[in-house]
Write a protein that holds these residues in place. Structure first.
Motif, PDB file in Angstrom:
ATOM      1  N   GLY A  36       0.790  -1.223   0.000  1.00 47.91           N
ATOM      2  CA  GLY A  36       0.000   0.000   0.000  1.00 47.91           C
ATOM      3  C   GLY A  36       0.820   1.269   0.000  1.00 47.91           C
ATOM      4  O   GLY A  36       0.289   2.339   0.284  1.00 47.91           O
ATOM      5  N   ILE A  37       2.102   1.206  -0.340  1.00 44.02           N
ATOM      6  CA  ILE A  37       2.943   2.408  -0.445  1.00 44.02           C
ATOM      7  C   ILE A  37       2.764   3.013  -1.824  1.00 44.02           C
ATOM      8  O   ILE A  37       2.755   2.307  -2.826  1.00 44.02           O
ATOM      9  N   VAL A  38       2.608   4.332  -1.901  1.00 42.89           N
ATOM     10  CA  VAL A  38       2.413   5.011  -3.184  1.00 42.89           C
ATOM     11  C   VAL A  38       3.747   5.057  -3.929  1.00 42.89           C
ATOM     12  O   VAL A  38       4.723   5.652  -3.450  1.00 42.89           O
ATOM     13  N   LEU A  39       3.777   4.399  -5.103  1.00 41.69           N
ATOM     14  CA  LEU A  39       4.984   4.399  -5.937  1.00 41.69           C
ATOM     15  C   LEU A  39       4.936   5.491  -6.994  1.00 41.69           C
ATOM     16  O   LEU A  39       5.969   6.011  -7.412  1.00 41.69           O
ATOM     17  N   HIS A  40       3.758   5.823  -7.442  1.00 41.67           N
ATOM     18  CA  HIS A  40       3.592   6.872  -8.456  1.00 41.67           C
ATOM     19  C   HIS A  40       2.191   7.441  -8.329  1.00 41.67           C
ATOM     20  O   HIS A  40       1.251   6.712  -8.027  1.00 41.67           O
ATOM     21  N   ALA A  41       2.071   8.754  -8.542  1.00 35.38           N
ATOM     22  CA  ALA A  41       0.759   9.406  -8.493  1.00 35.38           C
ATOM     23  C   ALA A  41       0.640  10.377  -9.645  1.00 35.38           C
ATOM     24  O   ALA A  41       1.617  11.004 -10.048  1.00 35.38           O
ATOM     25  N   SER A  42      -0.581  10.497 -10.179  1.00 37.00           N
ATOM     26  CA  SER A  42      -0.812  11.422 -11.294  1.00 37.00           C
ATOM     27  C   SER A  42      -1.018  12.826 -10.755  1.00 37.00           C
ATOM     28  O   SER A  42      -1.196  13.045  -9.559  1.00 37.00           O
ATOM     29  N   ALA A  43      -1.023  13.792 -11.698  1.00 38.36           N
ATOM     30  CA  ALA A  43      -1.229  15.194 -11.319  1.00 38.36           C
ATOM     31  C   ALA A  43      -2.618  15.434 -10.750  1.00 38.36           C
ATOM     32  O   ALA A  43      -2.887  16.479 -10.177  1.00 38.36           O
ATOM     33  N   LEU A  61      -0.652   4.689   1.658  1.00 38.71           N
ATOM     34  CA  LEU A  61      -1.988   5.183   1.319  1.00 38.71           C
ATOM     35  C   LEU A  61      -2.844   5.302   2.579  1.00 38.71           C
ATOM     36  O   LEU A  61      -3.690   6.189   2.683  1.00 38.71           O
ATOM     37  N   ALA A  62      -2.597   4.438   3.556  1.00 37.72           N
ATOM     38  CA  ALA A  62      -3.392   4.441   4.782  1.00 37.72           C
ATOM     39  C   ALA A  62      -3.273   5.747   5.557  1.00 37.72           C
ATOM     40  O   ALA A  62      -4.149   6.085   6.347  1.00 37.72           O
ATOM     41  N   GLU A  63      -2.179   6.540   5.316  1.00 37.87           N
ATOM     42  CA  GLU A  63      -2.021   7.816   5.998  1.00 37.87           C
ATOM     43  C   GLU A  63      -3.149   8.786   5.650  1.00 37.87           C
ATOM     44  O   GLU A  63      -3.471   9.671   6.433  1.00 37.87           O
ATOM     45  N   PHE A  64      -3.712   8.650   4.453  1.00 32.55           N
ATOM     46  CA  PHE A  64      -4.703   9.613   3.989  1.00 32.55           C
ATOM     47  C   PHE A  64      -6.133   9.079   4.117  1.00 32.55           C
ATOM     48  O   PHE A  64      -7.089   9.818   3.898  1.00 32.55           O
ATOM     49  N   VAL A  65      -6.275   7.788   4.457  1.00 31.28           N
ATOM     50  CA  VAL A  65      -7.597   7.175   4.522  1.00 31.28           C
ATOM     51  C   VAL A  65      -8.186   7.370   5.911  1.00 31.28           C
ATOM     52  O   VAL A  65      -7.496   7.243   6.929  1.00 31.28           O
ATOM     53  N   HIS A  66      -9.471   7.689   5.963  1.00 35.96           N
ATOM     54  CA  HIS A  66     -10.165   7.807   7.246  1.00 35.96           C
ATOM     55  C   HIS A  66     -10.053   6.481   7.990  1.00 35.96           C
ATOM     56  O   HIS A  66     -10.190   5.409   7.398  1.00 35.96           O
ATOM     57  N   PRO A  67      -9.791   6.538   9.310  1.00 40.62           N
ATOM     58  CA  PRO A  67      -9.605   5.284  10.065  1.00 40.62           C
ATOM     59  C   PRO A  67     -10.757   4.295   9.901  1.00 40.62           C
ATOM     60  O   PRO A  67     -10.521   3.084   9.853  1.00 40.62           O
TER      61      PRO A  67
END
Length: 803
Positions: A36-43, A61-67
């Motif tokens: 679940g680690i972000v390797l690439h993200a679009s603009a 990704l879990a850092e940004f997801v509501h618990p």
């Protein structure tokens, strides 16, 4: 096939183009590691979360997801590993850079088998507004349901409070009811973090009293409270709250109280949408309370139900749950479907279904607590036979000793039409940008090809055997230039020469030319309005529009028919705008081109304005005719609609903005008999080296001294170092670091009176704006010939210099 393969290879998207397309997408696209680690993200991350792609890469990704949603995301990621051939979708909340929680539809697709991706791909589409609408609709549905199921006022208010919390912050909520005899407030429902339910109190000058007195819903943050307090309208009662929202509880005859929610920490906790929603809920609460005040339980329930039922703006009915026979319908249903109440009483649900749908049910049941709730989308039929799409929400309940169903129907045909039009407009805009970019690059290449062929032709003797081959290259380049011109027209980047004109003149002139083009078996009819308003457009492009539509009409009538070209004035109001949202209401001139040909089906109509789309046989058309029409009309500020039925013909209707200006007759300048020569000094600025070389040779062949620069900064430096007079600047419109317009402005400040000629591969926004602001601006559109640039130079140099 041997000729098609190279073309397909030549238009294949490069990685840079693909990256650009992905970055233009609405969605946030991310490649994840299995953990679940972000390797690439679009603009799209900036639009979605306010975070740059590099601020996402390397973070979980879990850092940004509501618990509350994190476990669901983990399950979906795990599901990708367990079932690599499946795509998992769902909905979750993500926290933006500002801390705001937004709702997203997420689809996680496995790409572990793709060596270039090597990880799951997650697509996040922001549906915050949609989620809010769904929640509001659900809450209103629950409120209506509670009104018909709960006779106890305490239980009703508690249920409404729980429903409210699904949409807005309502941890601090109370209902204040007015006792007109004592002129006091009492509080049948009160939930608060700090205060307890107060005893009955005089109305006074609290915020609650202010809403009650004015009868208006109020959003009162701290700043508004301070203003009202200074005016003596309100005073502090209870614990101070920086965010306060109150709505009057109104019955059809009086205001009976106030519904309040408040937040003690966040002044921005509520907005106007919350106010409107709470006001809507307050109306339902008021009706429920009034019902229980005025009648006994059963009679009160029936009274409020009938009030809500009859005045609901959406078609609503009660039907028997077993036979599906209508028991009662409201006024909105009578208006929408066209059947009288007496006719409805003899009908069942199957009577308003289209013939092919009568055997199916309208909606699918969903368990919603103790009661069965149904919702769905289906097609219904009016009395006149018209079929339309509706969204249904229904609830089961007991009424007069029988099991019935309350159904609310909303016509969503118009909404679907608007969505389709918006998608089509968005698609055409994206294709237009791509086409314009391709045409721009092509024009620079064609400038080099045509320039060198012209130089070679002038250098070789006429009898030379290579001249014929060079002429064939030049003619092929001309055909390519014509195609790019059509692409630029479609993408609205063509350089136009608009003037105020009367469209009737163009139509009459074309009416004299078209008979030879369309053939004797097609009857041509011209109908022009005598008092037609003026438009601002390029006359040659208007001729091209009529020509393209006439050619298409001719091809659609292989055995002959009738072609009608007509003009008229048109005033489009907001009623027209409601079904054509991209149209601005106003005064227009209509150009209609109609035929009696074979017509088009809906699928064909959805693609006709796309470049290279054609229904003709290979070799019979480029697929750019209607794309050109679309682009020229849009660039001229108008819009075009097509109406067609298979076997019944086609009508194109073009609306161009009407202007209240006198017609510009204009006069063409007398052309030079041959390319003029001169001895002046010209500063040439062009960042494309090959184009710069051709332009320099053209100018030097005319006797001019040329100072060559490859960008704006170099041009300024060379101009400063040059000791003698520079008579003219010839510059590309778009260059890195400094535009041609900026360069011209700086040079004219230093060298008063210097003339300027702009070169452009296509009409960028700055070019179009400059051309409209300065009608005398000289603009050379690439590819141009030696004679074109020499004549433009002479024209610019012949203008008297300002001292």
């Amino acid at each position: 096939m041997s000729q098609r393969l190279p073309l397909e290879q030549s238009i294949a998207a490069t990685p840079e183009q693909l990256s650009t397309l992905l970055d233009c997408a609405r969605e946030l696209l991310a490649i994840l590691s299995p953990e679940g680690i972000v390797l690439h993200a679009s603009a799209g991350s900036m639009r979605a979360l306010g975070l740059r792609p590099d601020e996402l890469v390397g973070r979980a990704l879990a850092e940004f997801v509501h618990p509350d949603d994190a476990q669901e995301i983990r399950v979906r990621l795990q599901g990708r590993a367990d079932n690599a051939k499946d795509s998992r979708g769902g909905r979750c909340r993500l926290r933006s850079k500002t801390g705001e929680l937004r709702w997203f539809d997420v689809i996680i697709s496995d790409c572990l088998g793709n060596s270039s991706v090597d990880g799951p791909v997650a697509s996040f589409l922001d549906v915050t507004s949609l989620h809010r609408m769904e929640a509001e609709r659900q809450v209103i549905s629950e409120v209506v349901h509670a009104l018909n199921q709960t006779s106890n006022l305490d239980q009703l208010l508690e249920g409404i409070h729980q429903a409210l919390k699904k949409v807005l912050y309502a941890e601090n909520c109370f209902v204040a009811l007015h006792d007109p005899k004592e002129d006091t407030f009492y509080f049948p429902f009160f939930v608060d973090q700090f205060d307890v339910a107060p005893p009955p109190q005089k109305v006074g000058r609290s915020c609650t009293a202010f809403v009650f007195r004015t009868g208006s819903a109020m959003l009162i943050p701290q700043s508004e409270f301070d203003r009202l307090a200074q005016q003596g309208e309100v005073e502090l009662v209870g614990s101070p709250s920086p965010a306060w929202l109150g709505v009057p509880l109104k019955t059809p005859t009086a205001t009976i109280g106030v519904l309040v929610v408040q937040h003690y920490q966040n002044e921005s906790a509520y907005d106007m949408r919350d106010l409107e929603f709470l006001d809507s809920v307050g109306g339902h609460i008021a009706l429920a309370i009034e019902r229980r005040r005025s009648e006994e339980a059963l009679r009160k329930s029936e009274s409020v139900f009938r009030l809500l039922f009859s005045h609901n703006p959406l078609p609503t009915w009660v039907m028997d749950d077993e036979t599906l026979q209508f028991i009662q319908v409201n006024h909105a249903a009578v208006r929408q479907y066209g059947f009288a109440p007496e006719e409805f009483s003899q009908m069942t649900m199957f009577n308003i279904r289209p013939e092919e749908k009568k055997a199916s049910l309208d909606a699918h049941p969903q368990n919603d607590g103790a009661e069965e709730r149904c919702q769905g989308v289906c097609k219904h039929r009016k009395k006149d036979g018209k079929v339309f799409e509706v969204e249904l929400i229904s609830h089961q309940f007991d009424y007069a000793g029988r099991r019935v169903r309350l159904v609310v129907a909303q016509d969503i045909s118009e909404r679907h039409l608007l969505e389709q039009q918006l998608r089509q407009a968005t698609k055409m805009e994206a294709v237009g940008r791509l086409a314009g970019g391709v045409a721009h690059d092509f024009n620079n290449l064609l400038m080099v090809i045509k320039g060198h062929t012209e130089l070679l032709m002038s250098a070789l003797p006429p009898a030379d055997g290579m001249s014929r081959k060079i002429m064939q290259i030049d003619r092929a380049a001309d055909r390519a230039a014509a195609l790019t011109k059509q692409l630029l027209a479609f993408s609205r980047m063509q350089v136009l020469q608009p003037r105020v004109m009367n469209l009737n003149g163009v139509v009459d002139d074309m009416g004299k030319l078209l008979p030879r083009l369309i053939g004797e078996d097609i009857d041509l009819g011209i109908r022009t309005a005598p008092e037609l308003g003026a438009i601002r457009a390029d006359a040659s492009q208007m001729e091209q529009i009529i020509m393209n539509l006439a050619v298409n009409a001719r091809d659609a009538m292989p055995t002959g028919g009738r072609l009608i070209i007509e003009t008229s004035n048109a005033d489009l109001d907001r009623t027209y705008n409601s079904t054509h949202p991209i149209v601005k209401p106003g005064r227009y001139v209509l150009l209609a081109v109609s035929d009696t040909g074979i017509g088009m089906d809906a699928e064909t109509q959805a693609h006709i304005f796309e470049p290279f789309f054609t229904t003709k046989e290979p070799g019979k058309g480029t697929g750019l005719g209607l794309a050109t029409v679309y682009g020229v009309v849009k660039q001229s500020g108008g819009f075009v609609w097509v109406y067609s039925e298979v076997g019944k013909g086609t009508s194109f209707k073009i609306y161009l903005p009407r202007v209240d200006q006198p017609e510009d007759k204009g006069s063409a300048a007398a052309p030079f008999a041959e390319a003029p020569r001169g001895t002046e000094t010209i500063l040439l600025a062009e960042d494309e080296q090959d184009v710069c070389e051709v332009a320099r040779e053209f100018l030097e062949s005319g006797g001019y001294t040329v100072i060559e620069a490859h960008n704006g900064a170099e041009a300024l430096r060379l101009a400063g170092e040059h000791k003698s007079v520079i008579d003219l600047l010839v510059t590309d419109m778009v260059m890195p670091g400094m535009t041609g317009k900026e360069l011209a402005g700086r040079l004219q400040h230093r060298h008063s009176g210097i003339g300027v000629i702009y070169m452009s591969g296509y009409s960028e926004q700055t070019v179009a704006e400059t051309a409209q602001a300065d009608a005398s601006m000289l603009l050379l559109t690439k590819p141009f010939s030696r004679s074109s640039i020499l004549r433009a130079v002479r024209q610019a140099l012949n203008v008297p210099r300002r001292s």
